[in-house]
Design a protein around this motif. Structure first.
Motif, mmCIF file in Angstrom:
data_model
loop_
_atom_site.group_PDB
_atom_site.id
_atom_site.type_symbol
_atom_site.label_atom_id
_atom_site.label_comp_id
_atom_site.label_asym_id
_atom_site.label_seq_id
_atom_site.Cartn_x
_atom_site.Cartn_y
_atom_site.Cartn_z
ATOM 1 N N SER A 82 0.836 -1.204 0.000
ATOM 2 C CA SER A 82 0.000 0.000 0.000
ATOM 3 C C SER A 82 0.867 1.247 0.000
ATOM 4 C CB SER A 82 -0.920 -0.007 1.231
ATOM 5 O OG SER A 82 -1.821 -1.076 1.175
ATOM 6 N N ARG A 83 1.906 1.250 0.849
ATOM 7 C CA ARG A 83 2.802 2.416 0.896
ATOM 8 C C ARG A 83 3.641 2.539 -0.371
ATOM 9 N NH1 ARG A 83 4.009 5.368 5.507
ATOM 10 N NH2 ARG A 83 2.177 5.409 6.862
ATOM 11 N N ILE A 84 4.131 1.399 -0.868
ATOM 12 C CA ILE A 84 4.933 1.458 -2.089
ATOM 13 C C ILE A 84 4.095 1.967 -3.265
ATOM 14 C CG2 ILE A 84 6.214 0.077 -3.773
ATOM 15 C CD1 ILE A 84 7.063 -1.748 -1.489
ATOM 16 N N ARG A 85 2.895 1.460 -3.391
ATOM 17 C CA ARG A 85 1.997 1.872 -4.477
ATOM 18 C C ARG A 85 1.641 3.353 -4.349
ATOM 19 N NH1 ARG A 85 -0.082 1.017 -9.584
ATOM 20 N NH2 ARG A 85 -2.332 1.390 -9.673
ATOM 21 N N GLU A 86 1.378 3.776 -3.130
ATOM 22 C CA GLU A 86 1.056 5.185 -2.885
ATOM 23 C C GLU A 86 2.196 6.079 -3.337
ATOM 24 O OE1 GLU A 86 0.651 7.996 1.097
ATOM 25 O OE2 GLU A 86 0.176 5.867 1.223
ATOM 26 N N ASP A 87 3.430 5.721 -2.983
ATOM 27 C CA ASP A 87 4.596 6.520 -3.352
ATOM 28 C C ASP A 87 4.844 6.469 -4.855
ATOM 29 O OD1 ASP A 87 7.707 6.833 -3.789
ATOM 30 O OD2 ASP A 87 7.268 7.745 -1.841
ATOM 31 N N TYR A 88 4.649 5.297 -5.451
ATOM 32 C CA TYR A 88 4.889 5.159 -6.896
ATOM 33 C C TYR A 88 3.919 6.023 -7.697
ATOM 34 C CZ TYR A 88 5.064 3.076 -11.541
ATOM 35 O OH TYR A 88 5.153 2.885 -12.896
ATOM 36 N N LEU A 89 2.662 6.067 -7.313
ATOM 37 C CA LEU A 89 1.686 6.881 -8.027
ATOM 38 C C LEU A 89 1.996 8.373 -7.899
ATOM 39 C CD1 LEU A 89 -1.692 5.071 -7.230
ATOM 40 C CD2 LEU A 89 -0.351 4.990 -9.338
ATOM 41 N N ARG A 90 2.632 8.731 -6.774
ATOM 42 C CA ARG A 90 2.957 10.141 -6.565
ATOM 43 C C ARG A 90 4.244 10.550 -7.287
ATOM 44 N NH1 ARG A 90 2.849 10.006 -1.501
ATOM 45 N NH2 ARG A 90 5.083 9.843 -1.094
ATOM 46 N N THR A 91 5.230 9.644 -7.360
ATOM 47 C CA THR A 91 6.548 9.999 -7.883
ATOM 48 C C THR A 91 6.877 9.345 -9.218
ATOM 49 O OG1 THR A 91 7.661 8.166 -6.749
ATOM 50 C CG2 THR A 91 7.351 10.218 -5.502
ATOM 51 N N GLY A 92 6.271 8.196 -9.528
ATOM 52 C CA GLY A 92 6.630 7.472 -10.735
ATOM 53 C C GLY A 92 7.993 6.826 -10.671
ATOM 54 N N ASP A 93 8.594 6.768 -9.491
ATOM 55 C CA ASP A 93 9.939 6.213 -9.299
ATOM 56 C C ASP A 93 9.812 4.785 -8.760
ATOM 57 O OD1 ASP A 93 12.541 5.598 -8.687
ATOM 58 O OD2 ASP A 93 12.775 7.106 -7.118
ATOM 59 N N PRO A 94 10.051 3.766 -9.584
ATOM 60 C CA PRO A 94 9.805 2.396 -9.120
ATOM 61 C C PRO A 94 10.764 1.944 -8.024
ATOM 62 C CG PRO A 94 10.824 2.373 -11.295
ATOM 63 C CD PRO A 94 10.486 3.799 -10.992
ATOM 64 N N ARG A 95 12.048 2.302 -8.137
ATOM 65 C CA ARG A 95 12.998 1.866 -7.112
ATOM 66 C C ARG A 95 12.906 2.721 -5.852
ATOM 67 N NH1 ARG A 95 18.609 -0.572 -9.493
ATOM 68 N NH2 ARG A 95 17.676 -1.957 -11.054
ATOM 69 N N GLY A 96 12.803 4.024 -6.047
ATOM 70 C CA GLY A 96 12.703 4.901 -4.881
ATOM 71 C C GLY A 96 11.458 4.633 -4.069
ATOM 72 N N SER A 97 10.363 4.265 -4.742
ATOM 73 C CA SER A 97 9.122 3.989 -4.014
ATOM 74 C C SER A 97 9.269 2.756 -3.124
ATOM 75 C CB SER A 97 7.966 3.801 -5.000
ATOM 76 O OG SER A 97 8.174 2.665 -5.816
ATOM 77 N N VAL A 98 10.072 1.795 -3.570
ATOM 78 C CA VAL A 98 10.312 0.607 -2.744
ATOM 79 C C VAL A 98 11.075 0.993 -1.492
ATOM 80 C CG1 VAL A 98 11.461 -1.632 -2.639
ATOM 81 C CG2 VAL A 98 10.258 -0.953 -4.716
ATOM 82 N N VAL A 99 12.122 1.817 -1.651
ATOM 83 C CA VAL A 99 12.922 2.241 -0.501
ATOM 84 C C VAL A 99 12.078 3.036 0.478
ATOM 85 C CG1 VAL A 99 14.887 3.649 0.228
ATOM 86 C CG2 VAL A 99 15.063 2.235 -1.826
ATOM 87 N N ARG A 100 11.315 4.000 -0.042
ATOM 88 C CA ARG A 100 10.511 4.844 0.842
ATOM 89 C C ARG A 100 9.342 4.063 1.454
ATOM 90 N NH1 ARG A 100 12.155 8.378 -3.304
ATOM 91 N NH2 ARG A 100 10.368 7.826 -4.611
ATOM 92 N N GLY A 101 8.746 3.159 0.675
ATOM 93 C CA GLY A 101 7.658 2.357 1.222
ATOM 94 C C GLY A 101 8.132 1.431 2.322
ATOM 95 N N LEU A 102 9.284 0.798 2.114
ATOM 96 C CA LEU A 102 9.834 -0.078 3.145
ATOM 97 C C LEU A 102 10.273 0.723 4.359
ATOM 98 C CD1 LEU A 102 10.355 -3.060 3.626
ATOM 99 C CD2 LEU A 102 12.653 -2.765 2.689
ATOM 100 N N SER A 103 10.790 1.934 4.120
ATOM 101 C CA SER A 103 11.181 2.796 5.234
ATOM 102 C C SER A 103 9.976 3.174 6.084
ATOM 103 C CB SER A 103 11.849 4.063 4.685
ATOM 104 O OG SER A 103 12.103 4.990 5.719
ATOM 105 N N ALA A 104 8.845 3.447 5.418
ATOM 106 C CA ALA A 104 7.654 3.882 6.152
ATOM 107 C C ALA A 104 6.997 2.747 6.917
ATOM 108 C CB ALA A 104 6.651 4.510 5.177
ATOM 109 N N THR A 105 7.117 1.522 6.416
ATOM 110 C CA THR A 105 6.393 0.402 7.031
ATOM 111 C C THR A 105 7.299 -0.612 7.716
ATOM 112 O OG1 THR A 105 6.458 -0.847 4.955
ATOM 113 C CG2 THR A 105 4.532 0.552 5.340
ATOM 114 N N GLY A 106 8.614 -0.507 7.482
ATOM 115 C CA GLY A 106 9.521 -1.528 8.004
ATOM 116 C C GLY A 106 9.435 -1.703 9.503
ATOM 117 N N ARG A 107 9.360 -0.575 10.221
ATOM 118 C CA ARG A 107 9.333 -0.649 11.679
ATOM 119 C C ARG A 107 8.043 -1.297 12.180
ATOM 120 N NH1 ARG A 107 12.211 2.307 15.536
ATOM 121 N NH2 ARG A 107 11.228 2.435 17.599
#
Length: 703
Positions: free
Chosen positions: A589-614
């Motif tokens: 959900s977080r990765i998809r949210e970030d990807y739709l906002r930025t269009g960055d497939p790799r960066g969205s994975v990093v930011r999505g995992l950062s937001a939900t990893g904890r």
């Protein structure tokens, strides 16, 4: 859905005492209804599709068997012959028990220091006076025990009593879960909130299960499974919402607005995660046994109530918690050290060499899964119980004094109308060197059936048992039926192995469809299903290594190798696949949210995992300690269930979510979100990701 959930979360937070009062009223009303109209749990052990059931039904029709039985094993520890007077007195006391139809002649060992008395009841094993109740037997044998003889209880009735469900491990698990929440949220108030919400939902769900028992047969084990899953997912769902609520608080929103936004965003993940768990649980109905039906429905009730508690009670409690949910440093406006989250650094590292990391993780999972090739299942019996259990001691005494096959005799039922069939059956059995001995043929009082009892040369759990039963059924006359508990258990194992693939196909197929609806992708759902199957298979492999091969088994109180319970593969798969999809929904959900906002497939994975990893790591750790608490129970089936689920969650939260997901998504890039136009038009639109939120009102100091 977003606007509805937003209003639900905001309304719950705006009127916290109304919501709390409503939940108190709900729990009290449900408890009152359960007390008035609920029914006790009971088991239905009849399996119409089992071949052995036909023989059991024949015996019942002619009133000579197919009902409950028990074994009383008397042993002289000094090795002296047993006094016949004491055995006679014990036999009369047993015959005087309620529901007892007869007590057969004592069977003595060769040195006469051991006697086995078989108690035949006039009721099926599921009768409420018999199921799990060994007090009458205990009273009958007390005089013999007082005389200095060892007396142990075995057979069907004592086996149903099993090991008492202690609950100590579960309480320790909840305590550790609270500590994990304190570390994850940085607030003691915030840590207690998810547990309070989960317990409230579980309390209402428990009453719902009692009401369910008034409408259908609910297994006595179903509430335990429902509690295990309900407590774990309830804490997870609440933790996800509290974490998102705290994020909005730290951005400067007030408590009511933060709660509304948390439920509008993470609440959708909770809804879809709960739906995937429910879909998996409904797959249990395809197993073809009423026991699984009750497991699935009882656990579904628990999941619905804990999800409802998360969506309504959590925002209300968050409003009351106020700023106390924030870490102390934030509440005091102290600057916080800002470091890139470990999960973000880890995702970036994996993203730099995704193929290498994917192969390493895949190799590790395949190594752990390798033992599953040796998987052997058998319904749990007394041989798998702890050494101090009376049923285990009775089992060991019978095996040592009368032979291993005496614990699992085969009953061959032959209609007397089939001329010569009984003699042919006896000849066939005597010619098989896997049969250690035969008892004299007996005929039912109405003369309709001939009954032959044969003892194999090996124990019931021996890997040769299924082949022996299959071979006998092929060699014996067509009119003969091979029945008894050992053939019955063999039939159940075969049925469940065949049904496993049907359950897997249904659960995986529907889950993939749901993920496709949520994330508008073809590859993401297929990849998620493949990873979940891999982690579950690896967990099965660990179970085989521990329980079948005996690796480190003593650490969890298992003293000998044993097959995996036949109930485990289907039950664990249905539960674990749903739980694994929970984490997949939270992360994607977080990765998809970030990807739709930025269009960055790799960066969205990093930011999505950062937001939900904890939160995912904390949720998984909580689930693991809860499940390991069940692994400390004495009953081996509960041990296998608890350990298998704990291992699967560990693997899912580490090798899968932290390595395989970022590695494969980095490799696939934009292809992660590919969806053919025709399929996009065909699938209804269900958005799980959030739209851009309004700018924050203000930033808190130090955030």
């Amino acid at each position: 859905m977003s606007s509805y959930l937003y209003r639900l979360g905001r309304s719950s937070a705006a009127h916290p005492w109304r919501v709390i009062s409503a939940w108190i009223l709900l729990v009290a009303t449900a408890a009152a209804l359960a007390s008035s109209f609920g029914a006790p749990m009971r088991d239905d052990w009849d399996v119409p599709g089992a071949r052995a059931q036909q023989g059991i039904d024949l015996l019942r029709e002619h009133g000579v068997g197919g009902f409950a039985s028990a074994r009383v094993v008397v042993h002289d520890r000094e090795g002296d012959p047993l006094p016949s007077a004491e055995i006679g007195t014990l036999t009369e006391r047993l015959r005087g028990l309620e529901h007892v139809a007869d007590v057969g002649p004592a069977r003595l060992s060769g040195d006469r220091d051991t006697a086995v008395l078989t108690v035949q009841y006039a009721e099926p094993i599921t009768h409420p006076d018999l199921m799990g109740n060994i007090e009458p037997l205990g009273g009958a044998i007390s005089g013999t025990v007082d005389s200095g003889l060892q007396v142990e209880l075995g057979g069907e009735v004592p086996d149903t009593a099993g090991e008492a469900f202690g609950g100590t491990g579960e309480l320790v698990g909840v305590g550790i879960a609270l500590l994990i929440l304190v570390i994850a949220l940085g607030s003691a108030v915030g840590a207690g909130l998810p547990i309070a919400a989960a317990v409230a939902g579980l309390a209402a769900g428990s009453s719902g299960i009692a009401l369910l028992a008034a409408t259908m047969t609910v297994s006595t084990s179903a509430p335990m499974v429902a509690s295990m899953v309900g407590l774990g997912v309830g804490i997870d769902y609440a933790l996800l919402l509290v974490t998102r609520h705290v994020e909005h608080l730290r951005l400067g929103h007030d408590a009511v607005e933060s709660a509304g936004r948390a439920v509008a965003t993470s609440g959708r993940s909770v809804v879809f995660a709960a739906v995937t768990v429910l879909v998996s649980l409904m797959g249990l109905r395809l197993a073809g046994l009423s026991t699984y039906d009750s497991f699935g429905l009882a656990t579904a009730i628990a999941v619905v109530f804990v999800a409802a508690a998360a969506l309504t009670l959590v925002p209300a409690l968050c409003r009351l918690g106020g700023r106390k949910l924030l870490p102390r440093a934030v509440r005091r406006n102290r600057p916080l050290r800002t470091r890139e989250p470990l999960t973000a650094r880890w995702a970036a590292r994996v993203g730099r060499k995704p193929l290498v990391w994917a192969l390493v993780s895949l190799g590790a999972l395949l190594v752990l899964a390798a033992p599953v090739l040796d998987l052997r299942t058998w319904p749990g019996d007394a041989s798998s119980q702890p050494a101090g259990n009376t049923t285990r001691q009775a089992y060991d005494l019978v095996a040592a004094e009368l032979g291993p096959g005496a614990n699992g005799p085969l009953t061959v039922v032959v209609p007397t109308s089939a001329t010569g069939a009984a003699d042919e059956a006896v000849a066939t059995l005597r010619a098989d060197d896997r049969i250690a001995g035969l008892e004299p043929v007996v005929t039912t009082p109405d003369g309709a059936l001939s009954i032959i009892t044969a003892e194999p040369a090996f124990r019931p759990t021996d890997e040769r048992t299924p082949d022996l039963i299959d071979d006998l059924r092929a060699a014996l006359p067509a009119s003969a039926e091979v029945t008894g508990w050992t053939p019955f258990f063999s039939d159940i194992s075969d049925m469940l192995q065949e049904r496993l693939w049907l359950v897997i196909a249904f659960v995986v197929g529907v889950s993939v469809l749901l993920l496709a609806l949520m994330f508008r992708s073809v590859l993401v759902p297929l990849k998620a299903a493949a990873m979940n199957l891999l982690s579950i298979t690896a967990a099965y492999g660990v179970l085989v290594a521990v329980f079948q091969w005996g690796w480190a088994a003593e650490l969890i109180g298992v003293d000998q190798p044993m097959p995996i319970s036949s109930w485990m593969p289907i039950l664990q798969f249905a539960i674990l696949f749903g739980l694994s999809m929970d984490y997949e929904v939270f992360l994607l959900s977080r990765i998809r949210e970030d990807y739709l906002r930025t269009g960055d497939p790799r960066g969205s994975v990093v930011r999505g995992l950062s937001a939900t990893g904890r939160v995912i790591t904390s949720a998984a750790a909580i689930m693991v300690v809860v499940f390991l608490g069940f692994a400390t129970e004495g009953d081996v089936v509960v041990k296998q269930l608890g350990l298998g689920m704990a291992v699967a969650i560990v693997l899912d939260a580490t090798l899968v979510r932290m390595v395989l997901v970022p590695a494969t998504m980095s490799l696939l890039g934009h292809w992660n979100w590919w969806l053919p136009g025709w399929l996009d038009r065909l699938l209804p639109t269900v958005r799980v990701e959030v739209e851009d939120e309004p700018a924050p009102e203000r930033e808190l100091v130090g955030v």
